[in-house]
Design an enzyme around this catalytic site. Sequence first.
Site, mmCIF file in Angstrom:
data_model
loop_
_atom_site.group_PDB
_atom_site.id
_atom_site.type_symbol
_atom_site.label_atom_id
_atom_site.label_comp_id
_atom_site.label_asym_id
_atom_site.label_seq_id
_atom_site.Cartn_x
_atom_site.Cartn_y
_atom_site.Cartn_z
ATOM 1 N N ASN A 142 -2.386 9.405 -29.678
ATOM 2 C CA ASN A 142 -1.157 8.692 -29.418
ATOM 3 C C ASN A 142 -1.336 7.221 -28.813
ATOM 4 O O ASN A 142 -2.131 7.110 -28.161
ATOM 5 C CB ASN A 142 -0.398 9.237 -28.387
ATOM 6 C CG ASN A 142 0.304 10.767 -29.062
ATOM 7 O OD1 ASN A 142 0.224 10.929 -30.142
ATOM 8 N ND2 ASN A 142 0.075 11.837 -28.141
ATOM 9 N N HIS A 156 -7.835 8.233 -25.605
ATOM 10 C CA HIS A 156 -8.197 9.666 -25.724
ATOM 11 C C HIS A 156 -7.813 10.164 -27.023
ATOM 12 O O HIS A 156 -6.801 9.719 -27.639
ATOM 13 C CB HIS A 156 -7.514 10.512 -24.539
ATOM 14 C CG HIS A 156 -6.196 10.389 -24.611
ATOM 15 N ND1 HIS A 156 -5.568 9.464 -23.918
ATOM 16 C CD2 HIS A 156 -5.150 11.356 -24.850
ATOM 17 C CE1 HIS A 156 -3.869 9.466 -23.849
ATOM 18 N NE2 HIS A 156 -3.949 10.598 -24.537
#
Length: 112
Positions: A85, A98
């Site tokens: 995201n 991440h």
Amino acid sequence: MDCIFCKIVAGEIPSTTVYEDELVYAFRDINPMAPTHILVIPKEHLGSVNDITPYNSAVVAHIFEVIPQIAAAENLTGGYRVVSNCGQDAGQTVHHLHFHILGGKELSLQMA
Ligand code: AMP
Ligand code: ZN
């Protein structure tokens, strides 16, 4: 810097290690959205996909070499999803790059 994932890398916040090497750390998501939900992060702080440049992209390539090893170790033989995201519209809540590994069930095709 007040970054929760940098603190996890430093061992200042506990996490469940899945994989670690000199460049990369992988640990279990605290709020799993699938039976297997792992986060893979560079040890170096990068804010998001938007911060990937020719100078630091080798760590991202390395992350994508490690992801299939983690998936195999986690027995995700039926497949899995990798998600990152980036920014507000994607709902990014932790501003340290991440990659989510999601698997262990047939995942919904809903993406948005
Ligand atoms: P994102 O919404 O893509 O920024 O994802 C951040 C993820 O980090 C979420 O899935 C959270 O559940 C997860 N998370 C936040 N804090 C921790 C923590 N201390 N340990 C493990 N996972 C965490
Ligand atoms: Zn960080």
